[in-house]
Motif scaffolding. Structure first.
Motif, mmCIF file in Angstrom:
data_model
loop_
_atom_site.group_PDB
_atom_site.id
_atom_site.type_symbol
_atom_site.label_atom_id
_atom_site.label_comp_id
_atom_site.label_asym_id
_atom_site.label_seq_id
_atom_site.Cartn_x
_atom_site.Cartn_y
_atom_site.Cartn_z
ATOM 1 N N THR A 1 0.827 -1.204 0.000
ATOM 2 C CA THR A 1 0.000 0.000 0.000
ATOM 3 C C THR A 1 0.860 1.253 0.000
ATOM 4 O OG1 THR A 1 -1.616 -1.220 1.275
ATOM 5 C CG2 THR A 1 -1.913 1.147 1.148
ATOM 6 N N GLY A 43 2.438 1.651 -3.282
ATOM 7 C CA GLY A 43 1.385 2.033 -4.219
ATOM 8 C C GLY A 43 1.010 3.495 -4.084
ATOM 9 N N ASN A 44 1.135 4.044 -2.894
ATOM 10 C CA ASN A 44 0.761 5.441 -2.718
ATOM 11 C C ASN A 44 1.888 6.419 -3.009
ATOM 12 O OD1 ASN A 44 -1.972 5.227 -2.096
ATOM 13 N ND2 ASN A 44 -1.543 4.738 0.031
ATOM 14 N N LYS A 83 -4.840 -7.914 -4.565
ATOM 15 C CA LYS A 83 -5.500 -6.685 -5.006
ATOM 16 C C LYS A 83 -4.593 -5.488 -4.750
ATOM 17 C CE LYS A 83 -8.030 -5.947 -0.735
ATOM 18 N NZ LYS A 83 -9.207 -6.236 0.045
ATOM 19 N N LEU A 91 -2.636 -2.634 -7.627
ATOM 20 C CA LEU A 91 -2.567 -1.174 -7.635
ATOM 21 C C LEU A 91 -1.153 -0.673 -7.381
ATOM 22 C CD1 LEU A 91 -5.947 -0.230 -6.029
ATOM 23 C CD2 LEU A 91 -5.237 -0.004 -8.383
ATOM 24 N N ARG A 115 3.311 3.578 -13.739
ATOM 25 C CA ARG A 115 3.222 4.998 -14.070
ATOM 26 C C ARG A 115 4.552 5.697 -13.847
ATOM 27 N NH1 ARG A 115 -2.409 6.350 -11.296
ATOM 28 N NH2 ARG A 115 -3.805 5.692 -12.959
ATOM 29 N N GLY A 119 -12.737 -8.090 -5.331
ATOM 30 C CA GLY A 119 -11.759 -7.092 -4.871
ATOM 31 C C GLY A 119 -10.564 -7.067 -5.806
ATOM 32 N N THR A 172 -11.558 -5.573 -9.104
ATOM 33 C CA THR A 172 -11.688 -4.112 -9.077
ATOM 34 C C THR A 172 -10.328 -3.453 -9.256
ATOM 35 O OG1 THR A 172 -13.543 -4.373 -7.562
ATOM 36 C CG2 THR A 172 -12.586 -2.182 -7.714
ATOM 37 N N SER A 173 -9.338 -3.968 -8.523
ATOM 38 C CA SER A 173 -7.996 -3.392 -8.651
ATOM 39 C C SER A 173 -7.390 -3.677 -10.016
ATOM 40 C CB SER A 173 -7.070 -3.958 -7.580
ATOM 41 O OG SER A 173 -7.574 -3.646 -6.323
ATOM 42 N N SER A 210 -8.502 -1.348 -12.671
ATOM 43 C CA SER A 210 -7.818 -0.050 -12.665
ATOM 44 C C SER A 210 -6.450 -0.161 -13.329
ATOM 45 C CB SER A 210 -7.622 0.457 -11.233
ATOM 46 O OG SER A 210 -8.850 0.851 -10.702
ATOM 47 N N MET A 213 -5.839 8.701 -12.908
ATOM 48 C CA MET A 213 -5.586 8.800 -11.476
ATOM 49 C C MET A 213 -6.875 8.553 -10.686
ATOM 50 S SD MET A 213 -3.370 9.669 -9.130
ATOM 51 C CE MET A 213 -3.409 10.139 -7.431
ATOM 52 N N MET A 249 -6.452 3.202 -2.768
ATOM 53 C CA MET A 249 -5.008 3.136 -2.831
ATOM 54 C C MET A 249 -4.589 3.845 -4.111
ATOM 55 S SD MET A 249 -2.973 -0.390 -2.596
ATOM 56 C CE MET A 249 -1.405 -0.500 -3.406
ATOM 57 N N ASN A 250 -3.640 4.735 -3.999
ATOM 58 C CA ASN A 250 -3.122 5.387 -5.188
ATOM 59 C C ASN A 250 -4.247 6.029 -6.011
ATOM 60 O OD1 ASN A 250 -1.174 6.180 -6.983
ATOM 61 N ND2 ASN A 250 -1.160 4.261 -8.110
ATOM 62 N N CYS A 310 -7.198 4.888 -6.529
ATOM 63 C CA CYS A 310 -8.142 3.937 -7.121
ATOM 64 C C CYS A 310 -8.861 3.178 -6.006
ATOM 65 C CB CYS A 310 -7.417 2.905 -7.975
ATOM 66 S SG CYS A 310 -6.494 3.605 -9.318
ATOM 67 N N ILE A 311 -10.059 2.752 -6.325
ATOM 68 C CA ILE A 311 -10.804 1.980 -5.339
ATOM 69 C C ILE A 311 -10.236 0.570 -5.275
ATOM 70 C CG2 ILE A 311 -13.065 1.001 -4.813
ATOM 71 C CD1 ILE A 311 -14.279 3.489 -6.158
ATOM 72 N N VAL A 312 -9.901 0.086 -4.048
ATOM 73 C CA VAL A 312 -9.372 -1.274 -3.930
ATOM 74 C C VAL A 312 -10.427 -2.241 -3.471
ATOM 75 C CG1 VAL A 312 -7.208 -2.330 -3.298
ATOM 76 C CG2 VAL A 312 -7.800 -0.164 -2.263
#
Lengths: 1015, 143
Positions: A134, A137-138, A167, A171, A178, A203, A206-207, A210, B1, B120-121, B123-125
């Motif tokens: 996490t 990822g952030n 998941k 992300l 990126r 879950g 969903t990730s 993205s 983003m 996270m970042n 995006c919805i996790v």
């Protein structure tokens, strides 16, 4: 846990009990002092005063709390980061979370924990894995990308890993990708990605979705194999098949995943496989038809979130007509509901829908409803409505729409007035059914919102009136009426005085319009106006004197008295005018010559633009001229900057401004359009030259010494940049070709699209379609024109002529005179690039069909960026080269304002599409972008170009652009090209930052030698 | 983003939770929060939940004294974000039982843990409340 952190709770209550900001600050300072001392003591006496992990945790949370309140916390980062290495979960968790809140990816402390983070990621403890993934990822940066990407990829596809880790891995990988797209090896990854979409866990899906969106937006071709998988996911959700209760939100299977999946599909240009397409359309049809309005707000919102995304996807896929009209019908329903959210989204999506052809007419039926929303109490809705009205306006409804905008202008709040005024002005100009209406609109604009009408809008009015004799009495009479109104805006005084000075005599026989009465009404304003306006009034008086036959001694005395009063005025410009007009007006005949009516504004597309650019390009020696240019009001370059920046020109004209300036082709193209419009008559070469002559005659008055090179330049600049912005005359709406046959689609947009890709349609009308396919290799290009006859009868007298700019060698193979029915003819065109230039070749194309003769001039997309090849460079190559070029003319820097607000990734995408290679991480500042490319021309073969963009995260409307290469011309042209792409198109709100760029007011503050008032 | 930031602000304009997904300096944050508070808090119930600000949008929702404001890119699906806010509130509600401003204030760390499981970042996790709350419940048990 919180209950155990008593100190933190006490601190929070203290803050809560603070009566005012000052008390809060004192309490915060006290706490910061305390925490700082504790941290410091620990460093000095680690044994004696060491902090327990619990204490550290508590202090770190306090820091985060203080930071959230908006106070600077400039210490303790180290302590937060060090908690990451703690062995126990609670401390580690705090370390990770607080670190990602307090630090950014470039922070040095992060480097220290790369290893710990990696150990957590590859270790066996899943909770640690999650925390580490996490945080990376952030805030993970390039360094993390390089060292961690393989591990993260492994976790994502690992079958032994639980969904909760995977998941986050998805992300995390998105972030790393990126930061450095190279970390994902597309060849191998697209299959894995497709497999990933077979996932059951929602879950993870969903990730993963993205992640897919990000990968696809970068390279759609590589991931086509994911399309059927996405459709399957969508089917599974839409049919509510295998969706656990936990993922059902108010009865709707994960609306967020549905939305994301449909978003991913919008990144693929089209869906070719008929089975996939059919399944997808079945799902979409169900969503379109099956979404009902329900009472529960949450359910309603969720189902409409899905519905709006489905609408967007249908529009993107260019579905069958029937489905499209379903969409329009739905949107029509939405824009008339009471519920504000749905209405807002209806308006927003209808604006998007305008991009799709064929629906405009249906949208027009909703005009009344849309106008109602323009008066809504909610500014968000009004803005959407304004955008939609602006977008849907054309020649048929311009009058209604512009009138509504004007009406609304009187009551609109400040925040919207500027945008409104600008949009009304652009629409009035673009779609004016007749010119007197245009004059009415602009005068009303000035009357109602003078503060927001920039100078070039009223210059434009003057220019039209000057060039159209029929309009002159009308405009003068209108101006006369306005001048009677109390509390006039100063801009109205300017335009009124100008028009009455120039054309007031045409009203002589009307009541209240004798020279004396006109003088009196104008002169009433003199005491209250600012110096630039005083200057205009003086010119206007001189004109009146000249127009009064027989001379009226009383009026003459009054005016002379004013001239004499201003002879000693502190403002040099005004003083000079007063002295000169006084002297001239005593010479009788000379006055008639010098103050004769303004000649028509030439529509030639300024040779000056080019000259001004040259001046800019080669700097040192001419710095004096440049300085002068800057001081003297206007120079053509300012105009180039200003046009896109303050957005006074409609979109279509921008491209004309970019046209090669000294090219005959270009101006003839402009003329063609202008004639088609019928508003502006052809330039009389004599009048143009006579105005130059006049300039020459007058120049000694203003500048001592003979008119030398730069002086003539300035004169002509003055002529150009006064009411006539170059290119401004090209008023013709694009649909208004000089032909009776209308083109299909927007020629200018088609050209712009082709500038960034290599095949597509260049031109289409009911009879012919011209396609283009191009290949570029170094400085050579081969462009094939596909001329397709759409009819069942032949097209005859086909003519195609290439008008190449000087920097290109072009050879077109012969074009047959007749194109047989339903046939397609290919005409290859070989191109050799000699030198860098933004000039564009033009294809002069014509044919006959029945009695109709069609002739169009089409720009060909053989543009500068086609001769670029992305060339990534390393830091070792970049910096020495960058430093070896010290400055102008080979390295040019410019602060560009009025920039489209692009995020850095968007800007990177733009650059990539222009064939520039982005070098990530070369510039340590995350707000900067460094790119490199190599330019090919016959003269210099490959030439390395380096580009650096420095953005200001606080103000995305401006940036600093630096371009360096071994060739001054290339540097300049490339810089200008990038600017064209970066600067925002005036459809949006104008950038206020652009104002300093404007000439102060071309008319009065320039010396009389370049003053059109004097004409 | 996608999501640029999640902000919780009470009706006096005091920040109760701030999570940014793009780095902004402290000054930028202060300025941004000030502007947003001015723009959004004055709006009435009858107005829509979307506010255009600079070059992005704010999707917001009010719960009693607390405003939940989410900054998103212009092309983000607004209604999906609007319901995501509600999901966040329901998740907090499940954990705190009748969540109120004070719960979030005094349990800032828990609010952060929850948000961290959901976004996270940018995006919805995760959108399953049970799964979002699992780590917190484990921790509560341990302590």
């Amino acid at each position: 846990m919180a209950s155990t952190m008593r100190g933190l709770s006490v601190f929070i209550s203290d803050i809560r009990n603070c009566q005012n900001k000052e008390q809060e600050r004192l309490r915060v300072d006290k706490e910061l002092g305390h925490v700082r001392t504790r941290f410091k003591n620990e460093k000095v006496f680690p044994k004696k005063q060491g902090l327990t992990p619990y204490e550290k945790k508590k202090y770190v949370w306090k820091m985060l709390y203080i930071y959230m309140l908006g106070y600077d916390v400039d210490f303790g980062h180290m302590e937060a980061v060090s908690l990451i290495s703690a062995p126990k979960y609670p401390e580690k968790q705090v370390g990770y979370i607080v670190t990602s809140c307090l630090l950014n990816e470039n922070h040095d402390f992060l480097r220290m924990v790369v290893n710990t983070v990696r150990n957590d990621i590859v270790g066996r403890n899943e909770t640690f894995q999650c925390l580490a993934l996490t945080m990376v990822g952030n805030i993970g940066g390039r360094e993390f990308a390089e060292s961690l990407a393989p591990d993260v990829q492994k976790l994502l596809v690992s079958s032994s890993c639980r969904p909760l880790v995977r998941k986050k891995a998805a992300l995390c990988l998105l972030r790393l990708f990126r930061k450095n797209p190279d970390v994902v090896n597309i060849d191998g990854w697209s299959d894995r990605m497709a497999q990933l979409l077979d996932e059951r866990d929602l879950g993870v899906l969903t990730s993963a979705m993205s992640l897919l969106v990000s990968l696809v937006s970068n390279n759609a071709d590589a991931y086509w194999n994911c399309v059927p998988k996405c459709v399957k996911v969508l089917e599974r959700l839409a049919r509510n098949h295998d969706v656990p209760q936990e993922y059902t939100y108010y009865g709707i299977p994960s609306p967020w995943l549905q939305v994301k999946t449909m978003r991913a599909l919008q990144y693929f240009p089209t869906i070719e496989d008929p089975n996939t397409r059919r399944s997808l359309f079945e799902v979409l049809q169900r969503i379109l038809m099956g979404t009902d309005v329900v009472k529960n707000v949450n359910k309603n919102n969720a189902s409409h979130a899905v519905l709006f995304e489905a609408l967007a996807l249908v529009m993107h896929l260019d579905a069958e007509k029937e489905m499209m009209s379903q969409c329009v019908a739905l949107l029509g329903k939405f824009i008339s509901v009471r519920e504000p959210n749905i209405r807002y989204l209806g308006l927003e999506n209808m604006t998007r829908m305008l991009m799709v052809t064929d629906v405009q007419d249906v949208i027009k039926r909703h005009q009344a409803q849309i106008i109602t929303s323009l008066k809504d109490p909610d500014i968000s809705i009004r803005r959407r409505s304004l955008d939609l009205l602006y977008g849907m306006c054309d020649i048929t409804n311009a009058k209604d729409i512009v009138e509504e905008l004007l009406q609304y202008l009187s009551t609109a709040e400040f925040a919207m007035r500027e945008e409104l005024a600008l949009k009304a002005a652009i629409l009035a100009e673009k779609f004016a059914p007749d010119l007197s209406w245009y004059v009415d609109v602009i005068l009303q604009l000035i009357d109602k919102a003078g503060d927001f009408v920039s100078d070039d809008i009223w210059y434009r009015v003057v220019q039209f009136v000057t060039n159209n004799e029929d309009l002159q009495p009308y405009a003068a009479a209108k101006a006369r009426v306005y001048l009677d109104k109390p509390a006039l805006h100063e801009t109205m005084v300017k335009v009124g005085a100008y028009l009455l000075g120039e054309y007031g005599h045409l009203l002589a026989r009307r009541p209240g319009c004798s020279p004396k009465e006109l003088f009196t009404v104008i002169n009433e304003k003199l005491p209250t106006v600012s110096p630039p306006t005083v200057a205009i009034l003086l010119s206007s008086y001189a004109k009146m004197l000249m127009h009064t036959h027989p001379p009226d001694p009383e009026l003459q005395d009054q005016i002379w008295a004013i001239f004499r009063k201003y002879e000693g005025y502190i403002d040099v410009e005004i003083q000079q005018r007063a002295v000169e007009y006084f002297a001239l007006s005593r010479k009788g005949a000379a006055l008639m010559d010098v103050l004769a009516e303004m000649p028509k504004f030439p529509e030639r597309q300024s040779a000056l633009l080019r000259k001004a650019e040259d001046i800019e390009a080669d700097t040192a020696e001419q710095s004096a001229t440049r300085l002068r240019n800057q001081q003297q009001t206007s120079n053509a370059l300012v105009v180039t900057d200003q046009i896109p920046a303050n957005g006074s020109l409609p979109v279509g004209q921008l491209s004309l401004v970019r046209m090669p300036s000294q090219n005959m082709e270009a101006s003839s193209l402009d003329q063609g359009k202008v004639q088609g419009y019928g508003a502006v008559k052809k330039v009389d070469p004599e009048s143009a030259s006579s105005s130059d002559l006049l300039g020459d005659l007058l120049s000694p008055l203003a500048i001592e010494g003979p008119p030398s090179g730069p002086t003539t330049l300035e004169q002509s600049q003055g002529l150009e940049t006064s009411p006539t912005s170059p290119g401004a005359l090209a008023l013709a709406p694009l649909s208004d070709q000089p032909n009776s046959i209308e083109s299909i689609g927007n020629i200018s947009e088609r050209f712009s699209a082709l500038c960034l890709k290599d095949s597509g349609v260049l031109y289409e009308d009911p009879h012919i379609q011209i396609g283009v396919k191009a290949e570029w290799k170094a400085h050579h290009g081969r462009l094939v024109l596909f001329l397709g006859n759409k009819n069942t009868s032949p097209l005859v007298s086909v003519q195609a002529l290439i008008l190449p700019p000087r920097h290109l060698k072009m050879e077109l193979s012969s074009v047959p005179e007749t194109i047989p029915p339903r046939a397609q003819v290919q005409c290859p065109l070989d191109i050799v690039n000699l030198q860098a230039s933004r000039d564009v070749p033009v294809l002069d194309f014509g044919y006959k069909f029945g009695s109709a003769v069609v002739n169009v001039k089409l720009r060909l997309p053989a543009v500068l960026n086609k001769f670029l090849q992305p060339l990534p460079v390393s830091a070792e190559e970049f910096f020495p080269y960058w430093k070896s070029i010290p400055g102008p003319p080979m390295k040019l820097q410019e602060v560009v304002r009025g920039v489209k607000p692009l995020s850095l990734p968007e800007m990177a995408n733009l650059f990539t599409s222009l064939h520039l290679a982005i070098s990530q991480g070369l510039d340590l500042n995350p707000n900067n972008l460094v790119a490199s490319t190599s330019f090919f021309s016959e003269n210099c073969r490959a030439m390395l170009c380096l580009i650096r963009v420095e953005t200001d995260p606080a103000d995305r409307s401006q940036l600093r652009l630096t371009v360096a290469s071994g060739d001054p011309i290339l540097t300049f042209e490339l810089k200008e090209l990038l600017k064209e792409y970066l600067i925002s198109i005036p459809a949006a709100t104008p950038a206020p930052a652009a104002h300093p760029l404007q000439p102060q007011s071309p008319l009065p503050s320039s010396a009389p030698n370049d003053d059109p008032v004097l004409g | 983003m996608g999501i640029r930031f999640v902000l919780l602000v009470n009706k006096q304009g005091q920040t109760r939770l701030a999570q940014y997904y793009e780095y902004l300096t402290l000054e930028e944050r202060r300025a941004l929060e000030g502007e947003i508070v001015r723009k959004c808090l004055a709006r009435t119930e009858q107005q829509c939940s979307f506010v255009e600000h600079r070059n992005y949008k704010i999707v917001y929702r009010r719960y009693a004294s607390l405003f939940f404001l989410v900054g998103v890119d212009n092309d983000e699906n607004e209604l999906a974000i609007l319901e995501f806010i509600h999901l966040l509130v329901e998740t907090m509600d499940r954990h705190f039982a009748n969540v109120c401003e004070l719960d979030i204030m005094f349990h800032l760390e828990k609010a952060h843990f929850m948000l961290e499981e959901m976004v996270m970042n940018g995006c919805i996790v995760e959108t399953s409340k049970t799964i979002i709350l699992t780590p917190i419940q484990l921790m509560d048990k341990a302590s």
